[in-house]
Design a protein around this motif. Structure first.
Motif, PDB file in Angstrom:
ATOM      1  N   LEU A   1      -3.766 -16.478   6.607  1.00  0.00           N
ATOM      2  CA  LEU A   1      -2.657 -17.380   6.299  1.00  0.00           C
ATOM      3  C   LEU A   1      -1.342 -16.628   6.107  1.00  0.00           C
ATOM      4  O   LEU A   1      -0.282 -17.080   6.558  1.00  0.00           O
ATOM      5  CB  LEU A   1      -2.982 -18.220   5.070  1.00  0.00           C
ATOM      6  N   LEU A   2      -1.400 -15.477   5.464  1.00  0.00           N
ATOM      7  CA  LEU A   2      -0.186 -14.684   5.291  1.00  0.00           C
ATOM      8  C   LEU A   2       0.300 -14.127   6.625  1.00  0.00           C
ATOM      9  O   LEU A   2       1.509 -14.040   6.867  1.00  0.00           O
ATOM     10  CB  LEU A   2      -0.424 -13.562   4.285  1.00  0.00           C
ATOM     11  N   PHE A   3      -0.640 -13.768   7.506  1.00  0.00           N
ATOM     12  CA  PHE A   3      -0.248 -13.320   8.843  1.00  0.00           C
ATOM     13  C   PHE A   3       0.444 -14.441   9.609  1.00  0.00           C
ATOM     14  O   PHE A   3       1.466 -14.224  10.263  1.00  0.00           O
ATOM     15  CB  PHE A   3      -1.471 -12.823   9.619  1.00  0.00           C
ATOM     16  N   LEU A   4      -0.103 -15.667   9.510  1.00  0.00           N
ATOM     17  CA  LEU A   4       0.546 -16.804  10.166  1.00  0.00           C
ATOM     18  C   LEU A   4       1.936 -17.062   9.586  1.00  0.00           C
ATOM     19  O   LEU A   4       2.866 -17.389  10.325  1.00  0.00           O
ATOM     20  CB  LEU A   4      -0.318 -18.062  10.033  1.00  0.00           C
ATOM     21  N   GLY A   5       2.073 -16.909   8.286  1.00  0.00           N
ATOM     22  CA  GLY A   5       3.381 -17.080   7.664  1.00  0.00           C
ATOM     23  C   GLY A   5       4.383 -16.050   8.152  1.00  0.00           C
ATOM     24  O   GLY A   5       5.536 -16.370   8.463  1.00  0.00           O
ATOM     25  N   LYS A   6       3.948 -14.785   8.228  1.00  0.00           N
ATOM     26  CA  LYS A   6       4.828 -13.734   8.751  1.00  0.00           C
ATOM     27  C   LYS A   6       5.199 -14.011  10.200  1.00  0.00           C
ATOM     28  O   LYS A   6       6.361 -13.853  10.595  1.00  0.00           O
ATOM     29  CB  LYS A   6       4.149 -12.371   8.659  1.00  0.00           C
TER      30      LYS A   6
END
Length: 174
Positions: free
Chosen positions: A90-95
Protein backbone atom coordinates in the motif's frame (compact mmCIF):
# COMPACT_ATOMS: atom_id res chain seq x y z
CA UNK A 1 24.22 -3.46 13.75
CA UNK A 2 27.41 -1.53 13.05
CA UNK A 3 29.52 -4.64 13.61
CA UNK A 4 27.43 -6.65 11.15
CA UNK A 5 27.66 -3.85 8.59
CA UNK A 6 31.45 -3.68 8.97
CA UNK A 7 31.69 -7.44 8.46
CA UNK A 8 29.53 -7.13 5.33
CA UNK A 9 31.79 -4.38 3.97
CA UNK A 10 34.84 -6.55 4.63
CA UNK A 11 33.19 -9.47 2.85
CA UNK A 12 32.40 -7.23 -0.14
CA UNK A 13 36.05 -6.11 -0.20
CA UNK A 14 37.26 -9.73 -0.11
CA UNK A 15 34.77 -10.58 -2.86
CA UNK A 16 36.17 -7.79 -5.05
CA UNK A 17 39.72 -9.03 -4.47
CA UNK A 18 38.75 -12.62 -5.32
CA UNK A 19 36.96 -11.78 -8.57
CA UNK A 20 39.78 -13.23 -10.65
CA UNK A 21 40.18 -16.34 -8.48
CA UNK A 22 39.05 -19.66 -9.89
CA UNK A 23 38.35 -21.29 -6.51
CA UNK A 24 34.68 -22.29 -6.64
CA UNK A 25 34.62 -23.38 -2.99
CA UNK A 26 35.86 -19.98 -1.78
CA UNK A 27 33.33 -18.16 -3.95
CA UNK A 28 30.51 -20.36 -2.64
CA UNK A 29 31.60 -19.88 0.98
CA UNK A 30 31.89 -16.12 0.47
CA UNK A 31 28.42 -15.96 -1.12
CA UNK A 32 26.94 -17.92 1.78
CA UNK A 33 28.60 -15.63 4.33
CA UNK A 34 27.38 -12.51 2.52
CA UNK A 35 23.84 -13.90 2.42
CA UNK A 36 23.89 -14.83 6.12
CA UNK A 37 25.19 -11.44 7.20
CA UNK A 38 22.66 -9.67 4.96
CA UNK A 39 19.85 -11.64 6.63
CA UNK A 40 21.31 -10.93 10.07
CA UNK A 41 21.47 -7.20 9.31
CA UNK A 42 17.84 -7.14 8.16
CA UNK A 43 16.76 -9.04 11.27
CA UNK A 44 18.66 -6.69 13.59
CA UNK A 45 17.14 -3.63 11.87
CA UNK A 46 13.66 -5.14 12.25
CA UNK A 47 14.28 -5.96 15.91
CA UNK A 48 15.75 -2.52 16.63
CA UNK A 49 12.76 -0.78 15.07
CA UNK A 50 10.29 -2.71 17.18
CA UNK A 51 12.45 -2.42 20.30
CA UNK A 52 12.50 1.38 19.91
CA UNK A 53 8.72 1.34 19.62
CA UNK A 54 8.44 -0.67 22.83
CA UNK A 55 10.86 1.72 24.57
CA UNK A 56 8.69 4.64 23.50
CA UNK A 57 5.49 2.94 24.70
CA UNK A 58 6.60 1.48 28.04
CA UNK A 59 9.80 3.36 28.89
CA UNK A 60 11.75 0.22 29.75
CA UNK A 61 15.39 -0.25 28.80
CA UNK A 62 16.37 -1.29 25.29
CA UNK A 63 17.28 -4.93 25.98
CA UNK A 64 14.07 -5.65 27.88
CA UNK A 65 12.04 -3.92 25.19
CA UNK A 66 13.83 -5.86 22.45
CA UNK A 67 13.09 -9.14 24.22
CA UNK A 68 9.43 -8.21 24.77
CA UNK A 69 9.02 -7.07 21.17
CA UNK A 70 10.69 -10.22 19.85
CA UNK A 71 8.50 -12.59 21.82
CA UNK A 72 5.37 -10.58 21.09
CA UNK A 73 6.09 -10.66 17.36
CA UNK A 74 7.00 -14.37 17.39
CA UNK A 75 3.63 -15.17 18.98
CA UNK A 76 1.98 -13.34 16.07
CA UNK A 77 4.34 -14.27 13.24
CA UNK A 78 1.62 -14.81 10.62
CA UNK A 79 0.02 -11.47 11.42
CA UNK A 80 3.44 -9.80 11.24
CA UNK A 81 4.16 -11.24 7.79
CA UNK A 82 0.76 -10.37 6.37
CA UNK A 83 0.71 -6.86 7.82
CA UNK A 84 4.26 -6.17 6.69
CA UNK A 85 3.60 -7.19 3.09
CA UNK A 86 0.22 -5.45 2.85
CA UNK A 87 1.66 -2.25 4.36
CA UNK A 88 4.67 -2.31 2.03
CA UNK A 89 2.40 -2.80 -0.98
CA UNK A 90 0.00 0.00 0.00
CA UNK A 91 2.83 2.41 0.75
CA UNK A 92 4.45 1.53 -2.58
CA UNK A 93 1.16 2.30 -4.35
CA UNK A 94 0.96 5.60 -2.49
CA UNK A 95 4.50 6.54 -3.52
CA UNK A 96 3.75 5.52 -7.09
CA UNK A 97 0.57 7.60 -7.14
CA UNK A 98 2.29 10.69 -5.75
CA UNK A 99 5.27 10.39 -8.08
CA UNK A 100 2.96 9.82 -11.05
CA UNK A 101 0.79 12.84 -10.29
CA UNK A 102 3.83 15.06 -9.71
CA UNK A 103 5.45 13.74 -12.90
CA UNK A 104 2.36 14.41 -15.01
CA UNK A 105 1.89 17.89 -13.52
CA UNK A 106 5.55 18.77 -14.05
CA UNK A 107 5.37 17.49 -17.63
CA UNK A 108 2.41 19.73 -18.38
CA UNK A 109 4.08 22.65 -16.59
CA UNK A 110 7.46 22.41 -18.31
CA UNK A 111 5.99 21.78 -21.77
CA UNK A 112 3.72 24.83 -21.43
CA UNK A 113 0.45 22.93 -21.78
CA UNK A 114 -1.15 24.57 -18.72
CA UNK A 115 -2.64 27.88 -19.85
CA UNK A 116 -2.79 29.47 -16.39
CA UNK A 117 0.97 29.21 -15.76
CA UNK A 118 2.09 29.36 -19.37
CA UNK A 119 3.89 32.66 -18.81
CA UNK A 120 5.68 31.43 -15.68
CA UNK A 121 6.98 28.26 -17.31
CA UNK A 122 10.48 28.60 -18.70
CA UNK A 123 11.09 27.79 -22.34
CA UNK A 124 13.28 24.72 -22.40
CA UNK A 125 14.86 22.76 -25.19
CA UNK A 126 15.27 19.67 -22.98
CA UNK A 127 12.35 19.55 -20.60
CA UNK A 128 13.00 15.98 -19.43
CA UNK A 129 15.87 16.98 -17.15
CA UNK A 130 13.78 19.16 -14.78
CA UNK A 131 10.90 16.69 -14.97
CA UNK A 132 13.13 13.80 -13.89
CA UNK A 133 14.64 15.97 -11.16
CA UNK A 134 11.19 16.89 -9.85
CA UNK A 135 10.05 13.25 -10.01
CA UNK A 136 13.16 12.07 -8.14
CA UNK A 137 12.64 14.75 -5.50
CA UNK A 138 8.97 13.81 -5.19
CA UNK A 139 9.95 10.18 -4.62
CA UNK A 140 12.42 11.12 -1.89
CA UNK A 141 9.88 13.32 -0.13
CA UNK A 142 7.12 10.71 -0.45
CA UNK A 143 9.47 8.04 0.87
CA UNK A 144 10.28 10.22 3.88
CA UNK A 145 6.63 10.87 4.67
CA UNK A 146 5.54 7.28 4.15
CA UNK A 147 8.32 5.98 6.40
CA UNK A 148 6.59 7.88 9.21
CA UNK A 149 3.32 6.14 8.33
CA UNK A 150 5.10 2.78 8.28
CA UNK A 151 6.40 3.43 11.79
CA UNK A 152 2.87 4.37 12.89
CA UNK A 153 1.48 1.15 11.45
CA UNK A 154 4.14 -0.86 13.29
CA UNK A 155 3.37 0.97 16.53
CA UNK A 156 -0.35 0.36 16.21
CA UNK A 157 0.30 -3.29 15.39
CA UNK A 158 2.46 -3.78 18.49
CA UNK A 159 -0.23 -2.10 20.60
CA UNK A 160 -2.85 -4.39 19.05
CA UNK A 161 -0.76 -7.50 19.76
CA UNK A 162 -0.15 -6.40 23.34
CA UNK A 163 -3.87 -5.77 23.89
CA UNK A 164 -4.81 -9.13 22.40
CA UNK A 165 -2.22 -10.85 24.61
CA UNK A 166 -3.55 -9.03 27.70
CA UNK A 167 -7.10 -9.98 26.76
CA UNK A 168 -6.21 -13.67 26.51
CA UNK A 169 -4.27 -13.55 29.79
CA UNK A 170 -7.17 -11.91 31.65
CA UNK A 171 -9.66 -14.36 30.12
CA UNK A 172 -7.51 -17.35 31.18
CA UNK A 173 -7.30 -16.08 34.76
CA UNK A 174 -11.09 -15.87 35.17
Amino acid sequence: LAIVQVIRVILEYVDQKLKGAQNKCAKFLLSCLKCCFWCLEKFIKFLNRNAYIMVAIYGKNFCTSAKDAFFLLMRNIIRVAVLDKVTDFLLFLGKLLIVGIVGICSFFFFTGKIKIVEDAAPSLNYYWVPILTVVFGAYLIAHGFFSVYAMCVDTLFLCFCKCVAALFISRDNT
